[in-house]
Design an enzyme around this catalytic site. Structure first.
Site, PDB file in Angstrom:
ATOM      1  N   HIS A  31     -54.270 -58.820  24.285  1.00  0.00           N
ATOM      2  CA  HIS A  31     -53.920 -57.447  24.648  1.00  0.00           C
ATOM      3  C   HIS A  31     -53.138 -56.884  23.463  1.00  0.00           C
ATOM      4  CE1 HIS A  31     -53.820 -59.542  28.617  1.00  0.00           C
ATOM      5  NE2 HIS A  31     -54.318 -58.427  29.098  1.00  0.00           N
ATOM      6  N   ASP A  46     -49.591 -57.960  23.464  1.00  0.00           N
ATOM      7  CA  ASP A  46     -49.277 -59.383  23.241  1.00  0.00           C
ATOM      8  C   ASP A  46     -48.935 -59.611  21.779  1.00  0.00           C
ATOM      9  OD1 ASP A  46     -50.328 -59.797  25.796  1.00  0.00           O
ATOM     10  OD2 ASP A  46     -52.278 -60.442  25.029  1.00  0.00           O
TER      11      ASP A  46
HETATM   12  C1  XLS Z   1     -55.316 -60.777  34.990  1.00  0.00           C
HETATM   13  C2  XLS Z   1     -56.454 -60.772  34.074  1.00  0.00           C
HETATM   14  C3  XLS Z   1     -56.096 -60.429  32.635  1.00  0.00           C
HETATM   15  C4  XLS Z   1     -57.316 -60.010  31.870  1.00  0.00           C
HETATM   16  C5  XLS Z   1     -57.029 -59.317  30.591  1.00  0.00           C
HETATM   17  O1  XLS Z   1     -55.371 -61.314  36.075  1.00  0.00           O
HETATM   18  O2  XLS Z   1     -57.122 -61.992  34.159  1.00  0.00           O
HETATM   19  O3  XLS Z   1     -55.437 -61.481  32.026  1.00  0.00           O
HETATM   20  O4  XLS Z   1     -58.149 -61.093  31.612  1.00  0.00           O
HETATM   21  O5  XLS Z   1     -56.350 -58.132  30.787  1.00  0.00           O
END
Ligand code: XLS
Ligand code: NI
Ligand code: NI
Length: 438
Positions: A102, A105
């Site tokens: 993200h 991140d």
């Molecule tokens: C949350 C999601 C997230 C997505 C990316 O539950 O799995 O991590 O994969 O935004």
């Protein structure tokens, strides 16, 4: 160069008899299965959010439990830059070809969007350098539209148009940096796109806005020439009570209703499918049948815990089912096996990250080999084919070809008098057959 995981060597394949916890027992990257190497089939990916940013938090503690000696306790730009080589050392030691992130991140928010974008650009420059030096690539990028309090009512589905605009600006930038890093894809997971209560919610209006948002993203992708694949990642609940992209079927219905089918595929996550009351294989099959099976977030839940526990997948039965379906639909192209998974809070040492990923990779390697063996054996596919043989000739063929209607079928049924041709589904026989290979 500084080493962040001292004492941990590059992980090698040692075969099923090895007792070395830091070796692969089944994942042999160059081994060829059904005409492709395991590395090409599985396209493993490490996630930045859990692996680099996780602290071992849970609902009862936001205090760091995990030892990560390279962290300085800040969310600064300097720390963000220091983290980049850690990720790449980790991926290289594991031999994982991809990572996913993200925007937030990898780089911290600044005091306004201009500063935030500048932070991101700075880190992206570093990521690009390391990608080039190591050959580790970006499987997909995405935007974090759920941590900052501005997104409390959602992003594209917020009741507040200013929030929609802010989210649009953030996603525009996130697509640009994914393009800059040559990402194979870009994921839309609806962080808070859903509702907590219908009492305050105009559902139709929110869905229209979500569709408008995705159309804008598609337009922007074209405008900047980004060729990566767009995906939607279904999830039924958490953080909201009901997420609009609740499962594969709901996502496909949404994409069709709003003319987006051509532009997005699905990124299916195991624990999201199970939270929706489905198996992972079910949601993969729904996506695959619609030609929309794009990528997977590999993890698993806990049957006794009803939330998104994001555990590493170790169940061979599960990975076998997943790989059977993925091979059936032709394998990954732009997608891959992205470990959206984290260690337990109690597994607080850096070496636990290795055990976790090695276990996941081995579980998928076994799933792949077992699925290939089942396909080579052919009995399963032959059974299914045979089960539908009444559709290959005679009345079945006429129905499929649209040659007959109710009138003709009534005539046929009258002549038949009664159905005498049903056969056993042989579920137990087939379950035993699968176990022959596991
Ligand atoms: C949350 C999601 C997230 C997505 C990316 O539950 O799995 O991590 O994969 O935004
Ligand atoms: Ni996910
Ligand atoms: Ni998830």
């Amino acid at each position: 160069m500084k080493e962040f995981f001292p004492g941990i060597p590059a992980i090698k394949y040692e075969g099923p008899d090895s007792k070395n916890p830091l070796a692969f027992k089944h994942y042999n990257p160059d081994e060829v299965v059904e005409g492709k190497t395991m590395k090409e089939h599985l396209r493993f990916s490490v996630v930045y959010w859990h692996t680099m940013r996780g602290i071992g938090a849970d609902m009862f503690s936001m205090t760091r439990a995990w030892q990560r000696p390279w962290e300085d306790g800040t969310d600064s730009l300097a720390m963000a830059l220091k983290r980049v080589p850690v990720l790449f050392e980790f991926c290289q030691k594991l031999g994982v070809p991809f990572y996913a992130f993200h925007d937030r991140d990898v780089a911290p928010e600044g005091k306004n969007l201009v500063e935030t974008n500048k932070n991101l650009d700075r880190v992206v420059k570093e990521l690009k350098k390391y990608q080039k030096d190591t050959g580790v690539g970006l499987l997909w990028g995405t935007a974090c539209l759920f941590v900052h309090p501005r997104y409390m009512h959602g992003a594209a589905t917020s009741c507040n148009a200013d929030v929609f605009a802010f989210a649009a600006a953030q996603v525009k930038k996130a697509i640009e940096v994914t393009h800059e890093l040559d990402g194979a894809g870009y994921v839309f997971w609806g962080g808070r796109e859903g509702y907590s209560t219908l009492l305050n919610t105009n559902m139709k209006r929110e869905l229209d806005h979500l569709a408008a948002f995705l159309h804008m993203a598609v337009d922007w992708k074209k405008e900047i020439g980004f060729k990566g694949q767009f995906y939607i990642e279904p999830k039924p609940k958490e953080p909201t009570k009901h997420q609009y992209d609740s499962d594969a079927a709901a996502c496909l219905n949404f994409l069709r209703e709003y003319g987006l089918m051509r532009h997005l595929k699905l990124n299916i996550e195991t624990n999201h499918a199970t939270l929706a009351g489905h198996t992972m294989q079910h949601d993969l099959e729904v996506a695959g049948a619609a030609g929309a099976l794009g990528s997977i977030d590999a993890n698993t839940g806990d049957l006794l815990l009803g939330w998104d526990t994001d555990q590493f997948p170790t169940d061979i039965y599960l990975t076998t089912q997943i790989m059977l379906t993925i091979l059936k639909y032709g394998g990954f192209t732009t997608g891959g096996t992205n470990f959206d998974a984290k260690c337990r809070r109690e597994s607080f040492e850096p070496v636990d990250l290795f055990h976790a990923h090695i276990g996941g990779m081995d579980a998928f390697a076994r799933g792949l080999k077992i699925a290939a063996a089942i396909r080579k054996d052919g009995r399963l596919a032959q059974f299914v084919k045979n089960r539908y043989r009444s559709w290959d000739t005679g009345i079945g063929k006429d129905i499929e070809k649209g040659k007959v209607g109710f009138k003709e079928l009534e005539k046929y049924a009258m002549k038949l008098g009664e159905v005498t041709t049903n056969e056993s589904g042989r579920q137990e026989y087939l379950e035993n057959l699968i176990n022959e290979f596991i």
